[in-house]
Design a protein around this motif. Sequence first.
Motif, mmCIF file in Angstrom:
data_model
loop_
_atom_site.group_PDB
_atom_site.id
_atom_site.type_symbol
_atom_site.label_atom_id
_atom_site.label_comp_id
_atom_site.label_asym_id
_atom_site.label_seq_id
_atom_site.Cartn_x
_atom_site.Cartn_y
_atom_site.Cartn_z
ATOM 1 N N LEU A 178 25.817 -10.908 -42.354
ATOM 2 C CA LEU A 178 26.633 -12.115 -42.291
ATOM 3 C C LEU A 178 27.974 -11.818 -41.623
ATOM 4 C CD1 LEU A 178 26.765 -15.134 -43.111
ATOM 5 C CD2 LEU A 178 27.943 -14.374 -45.184
ATOM 6 N N GLU A 179 28.573 -10.688 -41.974
ATOM 7 C CA GLU A 179 29.862 -10.315 -41.389
ATOM 8 C C GLU A 179 29.721 -9.799 -39.958
ATOM 9 O OE1 GLU A 179 32.230 -7.641 -43.694
ATOM 10 O OE2 GLU A 179 32.581 -9.118 -45.267
ATOM 11 N N ALA A 180 28.711 -8.984 -39.709
ATOM 12 C CA ALA A 180 28.589 -8.293 -38.424
ATOM 13 C C ALA A 180 27.864 -9.118 -37.361
ATOM 14 C CB ALA A 180 27.866 -6.959 -38.612
ATOM 15 N N GLY A 181 27.037 -10.052 -37.782
ATOM 16 C CA GLY A 181 26.219 -10.782 -36.823
ATOM 17 C C GLY A 181 24.982 -9.980 -36.462
ATOM 18 N N ASP A 182 24.300 -10.392 -35.411
ATOM 19 C CA ASP A 182 23.090 -9.689 -34.980
ATOM 20 C C ASP A 182 23.415 -8.216 -34.770
ATOM 21 O OD1 ASP A 182 22.069 -12.212 -34.995
ATOM 22 O OD2 ASP A 182 21.716 -12.331 -32.843
ATOM 23 N N THR A 183 22.560 -7.369 -35.308
ATOM 24 C CA THR A 183 22.844 -5.941 -35.364
ATOM 25 C C THR A 183 21.573 -5.151 -35.074
ATOM 26 O OG1 THR A 183 24.466 -6.413 -37.101
ATOM 27 C CG2 THR A 183 23.785 -4.146 -36.879
ATOM 28 N N SER A 184 21.720 -4.032 -34.406
ATOM 29 C CA SER A 184 20.548 -3.182 -34.166
ATOM 30 C C SER A 184 20.207 -2.408 -35.438
ATOM 31 C CB SER A 184 20.822 -2.201 -33.025
ATOM 32 O OG SER A 184 21.717 -1.198 -33.442
ATOM 33 N N LEU A 185 18.963 -1.987 -35.529
ATOM 34 C CA LEU A 185 18.565 -1.147 -36.666
ATOM 35 C C LEU A 185 19.374 0.142 -36.693
ATOM 36 C CD1 LEU A 185 14.683 -1.533 -36.884
ATOM 37 C CD2 LEU A 185 16.380 -2.244 -38.561
ATOM 38 N N SER A 186 19.678 0.686 -35.526
ATOM 39 C CA SER A 186 20.491 1.911 -35.463
ATOM 40 C C SER A 186 21.876 1.686 -36.055
ATOM 41 C CB SER A 186 20.620 2.399 -34.023
ATOM 42 O OG SER A 186 19.371 2.786 -33.534
ATOM 43 N N GLU A 187 22.473 0.524 -35.757
ATOM 44 C CA GLU A 187 23.788 0.215 -36.317
ATOM 45 C C GLU A 187 23.717 0.068 -37.836
ATOM 46 O OE1 GLU A 187 25.295 -3.255 -34.239
ATOM 47 O OE2 GLU A 187 24.819 -2.329 -32.321
ATOM 48 N N LEU A 188 22.646 -0.568 -38.338
ATOM 49 C CA LEU A 188 22.472 -0.692 -39.792
ATOM 50 C C LEU A 188 22.306 0.677 -40.426
ATOM 51 C CD1 LEU A 188 20.137 -3.803 -40.064
ATOM 52 C CD2 LEU A 188 22.539 -3.646 -40.759
ATOM 53 N N HIS A 189 21.540 1.530 -39.770
ATOM 54 C CA HIS A 189 21.358 2.886 -40.292
ATOM 55 C C HIS A 189 22.700 3.619 -40.368
ATOM 56 C CE1 HIS A 189 19.631 6.766 -41.104
ATOM 57 N NE2 HIS A 189 20.265 7.259 -40.066
ATOM 58 N N ALA A 190 23.499 3.503 -39.323
ATOM 59 C CA ALA A 190 24.807 4.165 -39.304
ATOM 60 C C ALA A 190 25.736 3.575 -40.360
ATOM 61 C CB ALA A 190 25.440 4.043 -37.916
ATOM 62 N N PHE A 246 24.955 2.123 -43.271
ATOM 63 C CA PHE A 246 24.557 2.337 -44.662
ATOM 64 C C PHE A 246 24.115 3.754 -44.979
ATOM 65 C CE2 PHE A 246 24.391 -2.228 -44.340
ATOM 66 C CZ PHE A 246 24.888 -2.643 -45.562
ATOM 67 N N GLY A 247 23.676 4.502 -43.977
ATOM 68 C CA GLY A 247 23.239 5.872 -44.222
ATOM 69 C C GLY A 247 21.917 5.975 -44.974
ATOM 70 N N HIS A 248 21.132 4.882 -44.989
ATOM 71 C CA HIS A 248 19.820 4.947 -45.636
ATOM 72 C C HIS A 248 18.919 5.893 -44.852
ATOM 73 C CE1 HIS A 248 20.620 1.567 -48.193
ATOM 74 N NE2 HIS A 248 20.706 0.698 -47.209
ATOM 75 N N LYS A 249 17.917 6.438 -45.535
ATOM 76 C CA LYS A 249 16.855 7.116 -44.807
ATOM 77 C C LYS A 249 16.182 6.048 -43.956
ATOM 78 C CE LYS A 249 15.080 8.967 -48.648
ATOM 79 N NZ LYS A 249 14.073 9.618 -49.496
ATOM 80 N N ARG A 250 15.656 6.447 -42.821
ATOM 81 C CA ARG A 250 15.001 5.474 -41.935
ATOM 82 C C ARG A 250 13.884 4.726 -42.663
ATOM 83 N NH1 ARG A 250 17.858 4.732 -37.095
ATOM 84 N NH2 ARG A 250 18.775 6.720 -36.577
ATOM 85 N N SER A 251 13.117 5.438 -43.478
ATOM 86 C CA SER A 251 12.008 4.792 -44.186
ATOM 87 C C SER A 251 12.518 3.772 -45.198
ATOM 88 C CB SER A 251 11.132 5.837 -44.877
ATOM 89 O OG SER A 251 11.893 6.583 -45.815
ATOM 90 N N THR A 252 13.641 4.048 -45.827
ATOM 91 C CA THR A 252 14.224 3.109 -46.787
ATOM 92 C C THR A 252 14.697 1.854 -46.070
ATOM 93 O OG1 THR A 252 14.918 4.923 -48.232
ATOM 94 C CG2 THR A 252 16.036 2.803 -48.530
#
Length: 156
Positions: free
Chosen positions: A42-54, A56-62
């Motif tokens: 909601l805050e960031a807008g459309d986001t790549s999966l890579s950006e979400l990973h960076a 939150f630091g989740h494991k990719r599978s999570t």
Amino acid sequence: MKRLRFVLEVHRATHRIGLFLEGAAPPLGLSQGEAHLLAYLLEAGDTSLSELHAAFGHKRSTLTSYMDRLEAKRLVKREARPEDRRSFQVSLTGPGRTLATRVHRRLEALEAVVLGQLGEEDVESLRAGLEAIAEVDREEHPSESPRRMRTRTRST
């Protein structure tokens, strides 16, 4: 053995945030991780999966698991990025935006209560401490992949 000075408090606070989200009426119907992802989108807008990973630091599978669940609930959509068909763009759907707004307002209410008890200097110190925690693993092992770090950690 040295007494832990803040790690247990961070854990307790994280758990309390989850309980606070669970107390929403009507229920949000989300896990804590899903709720945080929606608020971020909601805050960031459309986001790549890579950006979400960076972020939150989740494991990719999570992260994939969260995205699968959010997509199954029709709250987000993943689409191949036109400039790089190997990466995906994540965006909120209409119902996802509505629910993300509810989540965000709930988190805003929690922050308002806490900010009412803290001074600006306290808030900045807290942010600095939390950012330091988020950066620890990257600073200790900047060139190692997550898989290599797990392997090395298990063998020590």
